[in-house]
Design an enzyme around this catalytic site. Structure first.
Site, mmCIF file in Angstrom:
data_model
loop_
_atom_site.group_PDB
_atom_site.id
_atom_site.type_symbol
_atom_site.label_atom_id
_atom_site.label_comp_id
_atom_site.label_asym_id
_atom_site.label_seq_id
_atom_site.Cartn_x
_atom_site.Cartn_y
_atom_site.Cartn_z
ATOM 1 N N ASN A 56 3.589 18.412 1.118
ATOM 2 C CA ASN A 56 3.455 18.095 2.542
ATOM 3 C C ASN A 56 4.570 17.223 3.109
ATOM 4 O O ASN A 56 4.767 17.184 4.328
ATOM 5 C CB ASN A 56 2.115 17.400 2.783
ATOM 6 N N TRP A 85 1.938 4.624 13.750
ATOM 7 C CA TRP A 85 0.679 5.261 13.371
ATOM 8 C C TRP A 85 -0.449 4.390 13.885
ATOM 9 O O TRP A 85 -0.617 3.246 13.455
ATOM 10 C CB TRP A 85 0.592 5.411 11.850
ATOM 11 N N GLY A 114 -2.735 10.963 14.215
ATOM 12 C CA GLY A 114 -2.725 9.579 14.668
ATOM 13 C C GLY A 114 -1.353 8.977 14.876
ATOM 14 O O GLY A 114 -1.231 7.763 15.072
ATOM 15 N N LYS A 115 -0.306 9.782 14.849
ATOM 16 C CA LYS A 115 1.059 9.277 15.031
ATOM 17 C C LYS A 115 1.461 9.352 16.501
ATOM 18 O O LYS A 115 0.996 10.215 17.257
ATOM 19 C CB LYS A 115 2.046 10.067 14.173
ATOM 20 N N VAL A 328 -1.429 4.940 4.713
ATOM 21 C CA VAL A 328 -1.390 3.666 4.000
ATOM 22 C C VAL A 328 -0.511 3.797 2.762
ATOM 23 O O VAL A 328 0.301 2.915 2.451
ATOM 24 C CB VAL A 328 -2.806 3.186 3.627
ATOM 25 N N LEU A 329 -0.633 4.926 2.060
ATOM 26 C CA LEU A 329 0.247 5.183 0.919
ATOM 27 C C LEU A 329 1.704 5.208 1.361
ATOM 28 O O LEU A 329 2.582 4.637 0.707
ATOM 29 C CB LEU A 329 -0.111 6.511 0.252
ATOM 30 N N ARG A 330 1.983 5.872 2.482
ATOM 31 C CA ARG A 330 3.359 5.918 2.984
ATOM 32 C C ARG A 330 3.863 4.501 3.284
ATOM 33 O O ARG A 330 4.984 4.131 2.935
ATOM 34 C CB ARG A 330 3.441 6.776 4.250
ATOM 35 N N ASP A 351 0.913 -9.106 -7.043
ATOM 36 C CA ASP A 351 -0.118 -10.134 -6.938
ATOM 37 C C ASP A 351 -1.511 -9.511 -6.839
ATOM 38 O O ASP A 351 -1.687 -8.434 -6.266
ATOM 39 C CB ASP A 351 0.144 -10.990 -5.696
ATOM 40 N N GLU A 406 -0.384 -8.956 -12.217
ATOM 41 C CA GLU A 406 -1.218 -10.149 -12.335
ATOM 42 C C GLU A 406 -2.633 -9.719 -12.713
ATOM 43 O O GLU A 406 -3.538 -9.661 -11.896
ATOM 44 C CB GLU A 406 -1.227 -10.955 -11.032
#
Length: 693
Positions: A56, A85, A114-115, A328-330, A351, A406
């Site tokens: 994609n 976004w 949503g962009k 979110v991954l992007r 962290d 961590e």
């Protein structure tokens, strides 16, 4: 109908087929065999997500360059391209100095998923539409009609104006951006990390700068023999006292220390010294700030985060990312790449990994060591797959890069992804500093348990590398105090002068401070970490300016001048730390196989072990010295020794011109042994000079 055993064997065979090197992981740790299907599921999810990105988005390489299109960008024709976004928004606009803060004159066009995008054509005279240093805001019209002023999640520079609490988005597009002059150093054989915070790096009661750190602290780090710096609190955080753990702008280097160009110069200068630089990356949670953070960016409680209770961390009072979300991954993968490519970082300490890995975030969990605690429904596999993707991206782009987690316990966290692991290079040995604090707080010296110390220092998973440390920033934070202060407390104010008496408290503190750090360095892991200033026994604790301390900077500083004063005993600890690191650089015990411990004598309080052709002997007894003490060794040879020297604040009870020779006398299961004099509270390092270094 197949028998349960036959069904399990078939499922195991399928897992071994799906995960290329799972067989190797199960060979290393057969106790993981009942969880083979968990590793299979995790790997298949990782692989499927990677394939989906390929189908994609044209691959993870392109996908992780979101910062090249999102945010705002000057085009070749002089125009401006903007993209955001905001799936919950009804309308999106750009406003700022460039349009006299007209909130609706520059609307974005709604795209799929949503962009939103906006193209502002160039001016007729080709002059810049948005000037470098000018202010901007994204205007969001929410679905309930509310008008919200937001900072772009992709903003590259934000700063407060005057005494304002909230941060402003400032367009960063300098005419002459910093150009790196030095190449990245090669991946070090042994990792010796100097954990640092730019803001507290001055002895003055103020926020120190990138420039100050570059000019004044980098030379110290180099002299001390550290080959890596871990920079904390770099990702922008509106609240200074959060220690950088409440991030508000993920792509912005903190402006309180200076400009992005000055941070680049810091990294570049470190590289010129042969020092690699890690970023303390916070992808485990985000600040709840909405006006200058990610929270409620599009007017909803979702967007980058889970909606409802799952999106909140109750203990940290912060927001939790929806790691399965495509955008979110992007955002997070692009964030990783941004710091690698724009600033030249060489790796990351991730962290809050424990919080990411479990739906319970580690809260109220004892973690007994039962493997069932690390598998099943309590594991947040969305977060785990994100961490696998992040490690895959980092090590694909820059194979020499290093990642540290961590987290202490998750099996295979530091195993290759091809084995079904998470792909980290190291994890933090977080139990070690807790053990030292416990011993100093709860036990008399004569009651220290040698076996328990050795167990804590060596209790790590086979072939999963650990970063050992006696203390980090966590132990120095307000409510606790540095190891030196636990050891010497109030006498540090009166008896650290070489002109004052060498009191029993100061003597004990200096000797144990050295021994604790050396045994942690030599036995505790495959890398070593020290928090800035603690190498010379920094007194007191760490506390950032806040309402509770009347906004004082008194404890938010590092008093490096203490070690520069020839009349103070801090110099002894500094000298010891430097020479300890330099000896490791020559002998490479951190990259050697785990030590063989030949002795942990409870009555004598002696620990002895060999690593990297060095024989380490520690006498923790508070009063007893031993003459002709027999210690086993695996090799014959001549053994000079290094310890108790005057330059380390020792008592010179050892003649450094004396050599010891091992003999073919079996002791503690070793074929050879030697007789040594071990004064109380002394560590000896004996090197077999008949063997090559």
């Amino acid at each position: 109908m197949a028998a349960p055993a036959e069904s399990y064997e078939a499922a195991l065979a399928a897992a071994l087929t799906d995960v290329p090197e799972l067989g190797r992981l199960l060979e290393i740790d057969p106790y993981l065999k009942p969880f083979a299907l968990d590793f299979q599921r995790r790997y298949k999810r990782f692989n499927q997500t990677l394939n989906n990105i390929g189908e994609n988005e044209g691959g993870i390489d392109k996908f992780s360059k979101g910062y090249e299109s999102f945010g705002i960008h000057r085009c070749a024709d002089g125009g401006l391209y903007c993209k955001e976004w905001a799936p919950g928004a009804e309308g999106v606009f750009l406003t700022g100095d460039f349009n006299d803060w007209n909130p609706f004159s520059h609307p974005y066009k709604k795209l799929d998923y949503g962009k939103w995008e906006l193209y502002i054509p160039p001016k007729q005279n080709k002059s810049l539409i948005v000037l470098h240093g000018s202010k901007l805001k994204v205007v969001i019209r929410s679905k309930n009609g509310e008008i919200l002023y937001r900072i772009s999640p992709w903003a590259k520079y934000v700063a407060p104006e005057g005494d304002n609490v909230n941060y402003d988005w400032i367009h960063w597009d300098p005419e002459h951006p910093y150009k790196f002059k030095h190449s990245r150093p090669k991946k070090p054989r042994s990792l010796r990390i100097y954990e640092s915070h730019v803001g507290i790096s001055s002895y003055e009661g103020k926020v120190a700068s990138y420039k100050h750190f570059t000019c004044n602290v980098l030379p110290r780090i180099k002299d001390l023999g550290y080959n890596c710096i871990q920079l904390m609190a770099i990702m922008e955080h509106a609240y200074y006292a959060s220690f950088g753990y409440q991030v508000t702008s993920f792509f912005a280097a903190s402006s309180r220390y200076g400009t992005p160009e000055e941070l680049k110069e810091l990294v570049d200068t470190a590289h010129s010294m042969g020092i690699i630089v890690f970023l303390d990356v916070v992808h485990s949670h985000a600040s709840k700030n909405s006006e200058d953070g990610l929270n409620m960016f599009d007017g909803t409680d979702a967007c980058y985060f889970h909606s409802g209770p799952r999106g909140n961390h109750d203990l940290w009072d912060s927001r939790l990312f929806a790691y399965s979300s495509w955008e979110v991954l992007r955002f997070l993968l692009s964030n990783i790449r941004w710091w690698l490519e724009e600033y030249g970082f060489d790796g990351f300490r991730f962290d809050g990994v424990t919080s990411m890995l479990y739906h319970h975030h580690g809260m109220g969990q004892g973690f007994s060591g039962d493997y069932h605690e690390y598998f099943g429904l309590q594991v947040d596999e969305d977060a785990l797959v994100y961490l696998m993707l992040a490690n895959h991206l980092i090590h694909t782009l820059y194979p020499e890069s290093i990642t540290i987690a961590e987290d202490v316990l998750m099996p295979a966290l530091c195993s290759p992804i091809s084995q079904g692991g998470c792909g980290f290079d190291y994890r933090l040995a977080m139990a070690i500093p807790d053990k030292w604090i416990q011993l100093l707080k709860e036990f008399k010296d004569e009651d220290w348990n040698m076996g328990n110390i050795v167990h804590t220092l060596t209790n790590r998973r086979y072939l999963e590398k650990c970063i050992a440390y006696a203390e980090s920033h966590d132990q120095a934070l307000v409510g606790d105090k540095t190891l030196a202060f636990w050891l010497m407390d109030a006498e540090m104010y009166t008896n650290m002068s070489v002109l004052s008496p060498f009191t029993p408290v100061i003597d004990r503190g200096i000797q144990l401070h050295k021994m604790i750090r050396l045994i942690t360095h030599a036995l505790g892991g495959e890398g070593y970490l020290n928090f800035m200033g603690n190498e010379f026994g920094h007194p007191e604790w760490l506390d950032f300016p806040r309402i509770g301390n009347n906004e004082s900077y008194h404890y938010a500083r590092r008093q490096f001048h203490l070690t520069d004063d020839d009349l103070l005993r801090y110099k002894f600890l500094n000298n010891f730390d430097r020479d300890m690191n330099k000896l490791e650089e020559r002998c490479n015990w951190l990259s050697a196989p785990q030590a063989y411990v030949s002795e942990k004598h409870e009555a004598n309080k002696v620990i002895a072990f060999e690593r990297a052709d060095l024989l380490f002997i520690f006498n923790f007894h508070p009063s007893k010295s031993y003459t002709d003490y027999r210690v086993g060794t695996k090799s014959p040879g001549k053994y000079p020794f290094y310890s108790d020297a005057a330059e380390y604040g020792g008592h010179q009870r050892l003649d450094h011109n004396t050599d010891f020779f091992s003999e073919a006398f079996e002791h503690n299961g070793l074929s050879y042994s030697l007789l040594v004099y071990i004064p109380s509270r002394v560590a000896l390092i004996l090197q077999n000079v008949d063997l090559p270094n």
